[in-house]
Scaffold this active site. Structure first.
Site, PDB file in Angstrom:
ATOM      1  N   LYS A  16       0.266   3.239  -4.470  1.00 49.30           N
ATOM      2  CA  LYS A  16       1.629   3.372  -3.934  1.00 49.30           C
ATOM      3  C   LYS A  16       2.455   4.325  -4.785  1.00 49.30           C
ATOM      4  O   LYS A  16       3.141   5.210  -4.276  1.00 49.30           O
ATOM      5  CB  LYS A  16       2.318   1.989  -3.878  1.00 49.30           C
TER       6      LYS A  16
ATOM      7  N   ARG B  46       7.961  -7.570  -0.452  1.00 48.23           N
ATOM      8  CA  ARG B  46       6.756  -8.291  -0.869  1.00 48.23           C
ATOM      9  C   ARG B  46       6.721  -9.720  -0.362  1.00 48.23           C
ATOM     10  O   ARG B  46       5.753 -10.427  -0.606  1.00 48.23           O
ATOM     11  CB  ARG B  46       6.745  -8.360  -2.399  1.00 48.23           C
TER      12      ARG B  46
ATOM     13  N   ARG C 227      -5.298   2.935 -15.977  1.00 49.32           N
ATOM     14  CA  ARG C 227      -4.029   3.635 -15.700  1.00 49.32           C
ATOM     15  C   ARG C 227      -3.195   3.811 -16.971  1.00 49.32           C
ATOM     16  O   ARG C 227      -3.097   2.921 -17.800  1.00 49.32           O
ATOM     17  CB  ARG C 227      -3.207   2.817 -14.695  1.00 49.32           C
TER      18      ARG C 227
ATOM     19  N   ARG D  65       0.966  -0.287 -19.158  1.00 49.83           N
ATOM     20  CA  ARG D  65       1.818  -1.419 -18.780  1.00 49.83           C
ATOM     21  C   ARG D  65       1.277  -2.726 -19.346  1.00 49.83           C
ATOM     22  O   ARG D  65       0.070  -2.949 -19.334  1.00 49.83           O
ATOM     23  CB  ARG D  65       1.895  -1.519 -17.253  1.00 49.83           C
TER      24      ARG D  65
ATOM     25  N   ARG E 267      -2.023 -10.903  -9.740  1.00 51.57           N
ATOM     26  CA  ARG E 267      -1.169 -10.098  -8.855  1.00 51.57           C
ATOM     27  C   ARG E 267      -1.825  -9.906  -7.486  1.00 51.57           C
ATOM     28  O   ARG E 267      -1.146  -9.888  -6.462  1.00 51.57           O
ATOM     29  CB  ARG E 267      -0.878  -8.732  -9.503  1.00 51.57           C
TER      30      ARG E 267
HETATM   31  P1  AP5 Z   1      -0.844   3.503  -8.759  1.00 46.85           P
HETATM   32  O1  AP5 Z   1      -0.405   4.614  -7.850  1.00 46.85           O
HETATM   33  O2  AP5 Z   1      -0.130   3.293 -10.033  1.00 46.85           O
HETATM   34  O3  AP5 Z   1      -0.947   2.131  -7.912  1.00 46.85           O
HETATM   35  P2  AP5 Z   1       0.205   1.186  -7.352  1.00 46.85           P
HETATM   36  O4  AP5 Z   1      -0.174   0.818  -5.943  1.00 46.85           O
HETATM   37  O5  AP5 Z   1       1.546   1.775  -7.557  1.00 46.85           O
HETATM   38  O6  AP5 Z   1      -0.067  -0.087  -8.257  1.00 46.85           O
HETATM   39  P3  AP5 Z   1       0.934  -1.012  -9.093  1.00 46.85           P
HETATM   40  O7  AP5 Z   1       0.103  -1.722 -10.114  1.00 46.85           O
HETATM   41  O8  AP5 Z   1       2.120  -0.251  -9.553  1.00 46.85           O
HETATM   42  O9  AP5 Z   1       1.332  -2.024  -7.980  1.00 46.85           O
HETATM   43  P4  AP5 Z   1       2.004  -3.378  -8.186  1.00 46.85           P
HETATM   44  O10 AP5 Z   1       2.404  -3.646  -6.795  1.00 46.85           O
HETATM   45  O11 AP5 Z   1       1.144  -4.418  -8.796  1.00 46.85           O
HETATM   46  O12 AP5 Z   1       3.116  -3.118  -9.307  1.00 46.85           O
HETATM   47  P5  AP5 Z   1       4.686  -2.972  -9.224  1.00 46.85           P
HETATM   48  O13 AP5 Z   1       5.109  -2.039 -10.271  1.00 46.85           O
HETATM   49  O14 AP5 Z   1       5.120  -2.728  -7.836  1.00 46.85           O
HETATM   50  O15 AP5 Z   1      -2.414   3.763  -9.044  1.00 46.85           O
HETATM   51  C1  AP5 Z   1      -3.126   2.945  -9.973  1.00 46.85           C
HETATM   52  C2  AP5 Z   1      -4.106   3.819 -10.778  1.00 46.85           C
HETATM   53  O16 AP5 Z   1      -5.109   4.345  -9.908  1.00 46.85           O
HETATM   54  C3  AP5 Z   1      -3.444   5.046 -11.434  1.00 46.85           C
HETATM   55  O17 AP5 Z   1      -4.033   5.218 -12.690  1.00 46.85           O
HETATM   56  C4  AP5 Z   1      -3.792   6.212 -10.493  1.00 46.85           C
HETATM   57  O18 AP5 Z   1      -3.915   7.436 -11.208  1.00 46.85           O
HETATM   58  C5  AP5 Z   1      -5.122   5.777  -9.893  1.00 46.85           C
HETATM   59  N1  AP5 Z   1      -5.286   6.167  -8.493  1.00 46.85           N
HETATM   60  C6  AP5 Z   1      -4.322   6.139  -7.520  1.00 46.85           C
HETATM   61  N2  AP5 Z   1      -4.824   6.546  -6.330  1.00 46.85           N
HETATM   62  C7  AP5 Z   1      -6.157   6.809  -6.560  1.00 46.85           C
HETATM   63  C8  AP5 Z   1      -7.227   7.251  -5.699  1.00 46.85           C
HETATM   64  N3  AP5 Z   1      -7.030   7.503  -4.392  1.00 46.85           N
HETATM   65  N4  AP5 Z   1      -8.458   7.409  -6.272  1.00 46.85           N
HETATM   66  C9  AP5 Z   1      -8.654   7.140  -7.601  1.00 46.85           C
HETATM   67  N5  AP5 Z   1      -7.680   6.723  -8.449  1.00 46.85           N
HETATM   68  C10 AP5 Z   1      -6.442   6.562  -7.937  1.00 46.85           C
HETATM   69  O19 AP5 Z   1       5.152  -4.441  -9.632  1.00 46.85           O
HETATM   70  C11 AP5 Z   1       4.966  -4.947 -10.930  1.00 46.85           C
HETATM   71  C12 AP5 Z   1       5.590  -6.340 -11.045  1.00 46.85           C
HETATM   72  O20 AP5 Z   1       7.015  -6.252 -10.827  1.00 46.85           O
HETATM   73  C13 AP5 Z   1       5.111  -7.379 -10.014  1.00 46.85           C
HETATM   74  O21 AP5 Z   1       3.916  -8.004 -10.428  1.00 46.85           O
HETATM   75  C14 AP5 Z   1       6.316  -8.318  -9.964  1.00 46.85           C
HETATM   76  O22 AP5 Z   1       6.342  -9.176 -11.084  1.00 46.85           O
HETATM   77  C15 AP5 Z   1       7.500  -7.360 -10.073  1.00 46.85           C
HETATM   78  N6  AP5 Z   1       7.968  -6.870  -8.751  1.00 46.85           N
HETATM   79  C16 AP5 Z   1       7.960  -5.580  -8.317  1.00 46.85           C
HETATM   80  N7  AP5 Z   1       8.447  -5.483  -7.065  1.00 46.85           N
HETATM   81  C17 AP5 Z   1       8.763  -6.763  -6.687  1.00 46.85           C
HETATM   82  C18 AP5 Z   1       9.269  -7.321  -5.483  1.00 46.85           C
HETATM   83  N8  AP5 Z   1       9.551  -6.551  -4.396  1.00 46.85           N
HETATM   84  N9  AP5 Z   1       9.460  -8.666  -5.441  1.00 46.85           N
HETATM   85  C19 AP5 Z   1       9.200  -9.445  -6.505  1.00 46.85           C
HETATM   86  N10 AP5 Z   1       8.686  -8.976  -7.686  1.00 46.85           N
HETATM   87  C20 AP5 Z   1       8.468  -7.643  -7.759  1.00 46.85           C
HETATM   88 MG    MG Z   2       3.215   1.273  -8.748  1.00 48.08          MG
END
Ligand code: AP5
Ligand code: MG
Length: 214
Positions: free
Chosen positions: A13, A88, A127, A161, A172
């Protein structure tokens, strides 16, 4: 154009949002990034969110919806929004409809990044990001072109992270299955969901997303 990028942790994402910002001048609204900024700044929201995030659980709907509300209201009306990691829960999906309507916007697409969970653990554990500008990298799939130097800003400082370890990632993923995946049928009923193969290469996924937006 207002779109949701939906998919489990590591689906891509954040990576795809950065591409959309660059190619189309859209704005990325990532609740994860907003919360991490609040943790770093030690604001009251950050102090409340830190332990919850470190455990891989969800921060309260009220906190994340108000972050989205504030950030969307501050955007120019003609700039497209990418919702990354929000909504979410069913409650957040309802909040988003109200927030969009209040700002005279509506949802054009929900893009679901379809991925294989086991591969995601590898992705997330590899990552890292630039400590200065936040550009995202991966140890093997997407390293900087010059080792140890950020492609975007030239910084040599990188970070990982605290929630990117196997145990928290699995937690997660369970939260995604239980709380987030159930919001998809509501969007499917509106005919706005498109599934994209998130296991393809980063550029191929970007092409597939662009094909949906045009
Ligand atoms: P990346 O693009 O970073 O993946 P992502 O989908 O953004 O993954 P996240 O871990 O950020 O998602 P998340 O939903 O768990 O975390 P968030 O920050 O939202 O890609 C990952 C890796 O793969 C990178 O190294 C990239 O280079 C590589 N890659 C990407 N695409 C690729 C491909 N096609 N091929 C190969 N490699 C690839 O949330 C974190 C925390 O915040 C949550 O756990 C929660 O506690 C809180 N939070 C956030 N939003 C909310 C909400 N709406 N409600 C409640 N709590 C929330
Ligand atoms: Mg992300």
């Amino acid at each position: 154009m207002n779109i949701i990028l939906l998919g489990p942790p590591g689906a891509g994402k954040g990576t795809q949002s950065a591409g959309l910002v660059e190619r189309h001048g859209m704005k990325q609204l990532s609740t994860g990034d907003m919360l991490r900024a609040a943790v770093k700044a030690e604001t009251p929201v950050g102090l409340e969110a830190k332990a919850v995030m470190d455990r891989g659980e969800l921060v309260s709907d009220e906190i994340v919806s108000s972050l989205i509300d504030e950030n969307l209201a501050a955007m120019p009306a003609d700039q497209g929004a990418i919702f990354d990691g929000y909504p979410r829960t069913a409650a957040q999906a309802g909040d988003l409809d109200r927030i969009l309507a209040k700002n005279g916007r509506s949802l054009d697409h929900v893009i679901e990044l379809d991925v294989d969970e086991d591969a995601l653990v590898e992705r997330i554990c590899g990552r890292f990001s630039c400590a200065n500008c936040g550009a995202l990298y991966h140890d093997t799939a997407n390293p900087p072109s010059k080792e140890g130097v950020c492609d975007t800003c030239g910084s040599t400082e990188f970070k990982r992270r605290p929630d990117d370890n196997e145990e928290t990632v699995r937690k997660r993923m369970g939260v995604y299955r239980d709380e987030t995946a159930p919001i998809l049928p509501g969007y499917e009923a509106r005919g706005i969901v498109t599934r994209v193969d998130g296991m393809a290469g980063i550029d191929e996924v970007a092409d597939a997303i662009d094909a949906i937006l045009t």
